[in-house]
Each structure stands twice: as C-alpha cells, then as structure tokens.
Design a protein around this motif. Structure first.
Motif, mmCIF file in Angstrom:
data_model
loop_
_atom_site.group_PDB
_atom_site.id
_atom_site.type_symbol
_atom_site.label_atom_id
_atom_site.label_comp_id
_atom_site.label_asym_id
_atom_site.label_seq_id
_atom_site.Cartn_x
_atom_site.Cartn_y
_atom_site.Cartn_z
ATOM 1 N N GLY A 197 -61.941 85.279 -43.656
ATOM 2 C CA GLY A 197 -61.480 84.646 -44.884
ATOM 3 C C GLY A 197 -60.496 85.440 -45.713
ATOM 4 N N ARG A 221 -54.035 92.602 -46.156
ATOM 5 C CA ARG A 221 -55.145 91.661 -46.003
ATOM 6 C C ARG A 221 -56.122 91.884 -47.156
ATOM 7 N NH1 ARG A 221 -57.130 92.561 -39.864
ATOM 8 N NH2 ARG A 221 -57.840 94.503 -40.847
ATOM 9 N N CYS A 222 -56.335 90.843 -47.941
ATOM 10 C CA CYS A 222 -57.187 90.933 -49.126
ATOM 11 C C CYS A 222 -58.466 90.151 -48.865
ATOM 12 C CB CYS A 222 -56.459 90.370 -50.342
ATOM 13 S SG CYS A 222 -54.867 91.181 -50.659
ATOM 14 N N HIS A 230 -58.976 95.571 -49.742
ATOM 15 C CA HIS A 230 -57.786 95.217 -48.969
ATOM 16 C C HIS A 230 -57.500 96.308 -47.944
ATOM 17 C CE1 HIS A 230 -56.249 97.795 -52.218
ATOM 18 N NE2 HIS A 230 -55.338 98.192 -51.341
ATOM 19 N N VAL A 274 -58.841 88.525 -41.288
ATOM 20 C CA VAL A 274 -58.393 87.158 -41.557
ATOM 21 C C VAL A 274 -59.444 86.162 -41.094
ATOM 22 C CG1 VAL A 274 -56.627 85.429 -41.008
ATOM 23 C CG2 VAL A 274 -55.961 87.808 -41.429
ATOM 24 N N GLY A 331 -51.989 84.915 -38.774
ATOM 25 C CA GLY A 331 -51.936 85.209 -40.203
ATOM 26 C C GLY A 331 -50.707 86.009 -40.567
ATOM 27 N N ARG A 340 -57.174 86.898 -47.380
ATOM 28 C CA ARG A 340 -55.878 86.324 -47.723
ATOM 29 C C ARG A 340 -54.772 87.261 -47.237
ATOM 30 N NH1 ARG A 340 -56.403 86.898 -52.570
ATOM 31 N NH2 ARG A 340 -54.862 88.485 -53.143
ATOM 32 N N CYS A 341 -53.725 86.686 -46.684
ATOM 33 C CA CYS A 341 -52.613 87.477 -46.154
ATOM 34 C C CYS A 341 -51.487 87.532 -47.181
ATOM 35 C CB CYS A 341 -52.085 86.871 -44.858
ATOM 36 S SG CYS A 341 -53.322 86.693 -43.558
ATOM 37 N N GLU A 342 -50.972 88.730 -47.403
ATOM 38 C CA GLU A 342 -49.829 88.920 -48.285
ATOM 39 C C GLU A 342 -48.756 89.694 -47.530
ATOM 40 O OE1 GLU A 342 -51.228 91.031 -51.681
ATOM 41 O OE2 GLU A 342 -52.269 89.301 -52.555
ATOM 42 N N VAL A 372 -62.291 88.519 -49.168
ATOM 43 C CA VAL A 372 -63.152 87.868 -50.163
ATOM 44 C C VAL A 372 -64.468 88.632 -50.287
ATOM 45 C CG1 VAL A 372 -62.140 85.590 -49.850
ATOM 46 C CG2 VAL A 372 -64.040 86.283 -48.388
ATOM 47 N N ASN A 400 -61.986 92.760 -44.518
ATOM 48 C CA ASN A 400 -60.615 92.313 -44.746
ATOM 49 C C ASN A 400 -60.023 91.552 -43.568
ATOM 50 O OD1 ASN A 400 -60.315 93.599 -47.378
ATOM 51 N ND2 ASN A 400 -60.401 95.525 -46.250
#
Length: 308
Positions: A222, A210-211, A193, A219, A276, A224-226, A213, A217
């Motif tokens: 791919g 940003r996490c 991340h 977007v 994102g 994931r945004c937190e 896959v 990191n």
C-alpha cells in the motif's frame, strides 16, 4: 515488422510486466514466448539440443529474460536454476542470470556479500537455532534497537514482522526452520519512507520514494510512490555499488535513510517489479531493459546453440 529473433520471457504470470516487455521487444523486431520453468526439461539424449523449452521446438531462444522463478521444494528450485545455468553454458544470454538470482533471492547471502564489500547494510543474523535467535533478539531490544524478522526467501513485504518490545518476541518464528533477523532502520516514525532505485548496466535510470501507510514501504503493502530526482549522488552511487558487488545486469535496490541522514541498503532485487516506479518516471523502463538485454543477445551465430 518482420521478426529478427525470438525471446523467452520466463514467468508463470506475465501480467503487466510481461505485456510491457513483449511490446518493447516487438517494436525492436523480436517475438516473445512466455515460458514456465516448470515445463522445461533436460534431455541429454541429443547433445545438439540438451535443453527443451516450451514453445521452442527444435531450437533455443535468442535470449532468456527472467521475470520469475517458481517456488517449490529444494529439488524443484535447484532444477529451475539448473535450466538457467545450462542455457548460459550453451551461450544463450540469461537476464538476470542464475548466479545473480542465487545471490539475491537468498536475503542472507545478499546481506553477507554487501557487508563483505563494505556496502552499508543493517546488522543481520541468519540462523536455525531458536534459543540463539531469541538471545539475539532480547539483546537487541535491551540495547534500544528494534528488530525485523523476514522470510529468507520472499518479496513484496510478505511475512515481515517488527519486534519493538520483549512481548513481541512471542511472534518470532522461523520460516522453514531459518531465522532471518535484521536491525530495524527508522527513517521517520510519523512518515515512514524509503527509496527504490532502478539500475541497468551499472547506471541508475529511475528512482522513487516509497511512502508507507505502515512501517512497511513496499508498494504491494500500500505504499504511495513519489518521483525521486537522480541528482542525489550518494543515493545513486550506493545503489550502483550494490549492484556491482552482486554482479547483476539490472536490479531494483531498496535503500533507507536513518534519522541521522545515513543511507543503508535493505535489499537488492534481481527480478524487480517496476509498475509503481513507471507511474512516477519519465523514462520507459521496459524499453531500457529491452535495449540492454538485446545488446547482450547480439553475438556471432556460431555462439548460438540451435538444432539443425
């Protein structure tokens, strides 16, 4: 609402971001025209209007919001930046301006300026000689580090490669004759991340975690945004210091924290995407950008260059 001015949004692909900006400007009484730099020209026959932008016949816009610079040959890209430089010299606000774009579209110069200012950023090497690049890579791997190679010009994680062992160096190739090598910073091998911090006029307005896959990191790759809270003073201050160092009106700053808890700046983006980030933020980023930009456009009529 009657229009009080007209803005040029420089882009070849307006998409989601162009639509959000157009809406934000419309609410504030400004019309917008999407402009490709490929259609602009210098015309020095008429000293009163030496620049021509598509959609602005006989006049120039109140301001220019840059959402993209087309790729091309060295001559083409130089010309596109010449247009932005020329607009600024004529008193037209350009956001971000050509100087900021030049400093950040070139990852090597970004790294150089951050390092010179004492902003934490990974050890980086930019060079054209393959033998020396391989020597640096082998030395880094032998010291227990991993290495990332990137295009000098690029975005959204495209073209990045990680080299973990000597066998990986078979994939180490230059991009247009230049190697950009950077020591890999590991946040967490099991849960990679980093953070994207959005700064406008020197102040952090939004941030996300940003996490990835994979180890990337981005977007676009791919991740994931937190949502990220803005009470991490060290994170926000580092992003703001990086933007100040590069003298930018606004920016998206990519920051990673290593396994020892130390933050470091990976990249600073002068034409950042925020789709994102908007999805996990309470503030409306396009509106904040429009307000800051229009504040820079409000200047005496005599400072504007328009045809009479």
């Amino acid at each position: 609402m009657a229009e009080s001015g007209h803005i040029a949004i420089v882009t070849d692909d307006p998409g989601w971001h162009g639509a959000r900006l157009r809406q934000a400007f419309a609410v504030r009484g400004f019309g917008c025209t999407y402009v490709s730099l490929t259609g602009c020209r210098l015309d020095l026959e008429d000293p009163a209007l030496p620049l021509h932008l598509p959609g602005f016949s006989g006049r120039l816009p109140e301001g220019v919001f840059v959402r993209g610079i087309p790729g091309g040959s060295l001559e083409q890209v130089t010309f596109y930046l010449d247009i932005l430089h020329g607009l600024a010299l004529l008193g037209i606000p350009v956001y971000n301006d050509a100087r900021a774009i030049e400093r950040t579209v070139d990852k090597g110069m970004t790294s150089f300026l951050l390092q010179r200012a004492g902003i934490p950023t990974p050890p980086t090497w930019v060079l054209g000689d393959r033998e020396t690049a391989m020597e640096i890579a082998r030395r880094e791997l032998a010291a227990g580090h991993r290495l990332v190679s990137k295009p000098l010009f690029g975005s959204q994680g495209a073209g990045l490669q990680r080299h973990d062992c000597p066998e990986d160096l078979v994939n180490l190739t230059p991009t247009n004759g230049i190697y950009y090598l950077q020591r890999y910073v590991c946040s967490d091998d099991d849960a990679p991340h980093d953070w994207r911090v959005f700064v406008i006029r020197g102040r952090t307005v939004a941030a996300m975690r940003r996490c990835g896959v994979t180890w990337l990191n981005n977007v676009a790759q791919g991740a994931r945004c937190e949502p990220a809270r803005l009470d991490d003073i060290l994170l926000c201050r580092l992003a703001e210091d990086a933007v100040k160092t590069l003298d930018m009106a606004y920016a998206g700053v990519d920051i990673i924290r290593d396994q020892h808890g130390r933050y470091t700046v990976l990249e600073v983006n002068s034409v950042p995407a925020w789709k994102g980030l908007q999805g996990v933020s309470d503030v409306v980023i396009a509106e904040l950008l429009a307000d800051d930009f229009l504040g820079r456009c409000r200047r005496p009529e005599s400072a504007r260059c328009t045809a009479t």
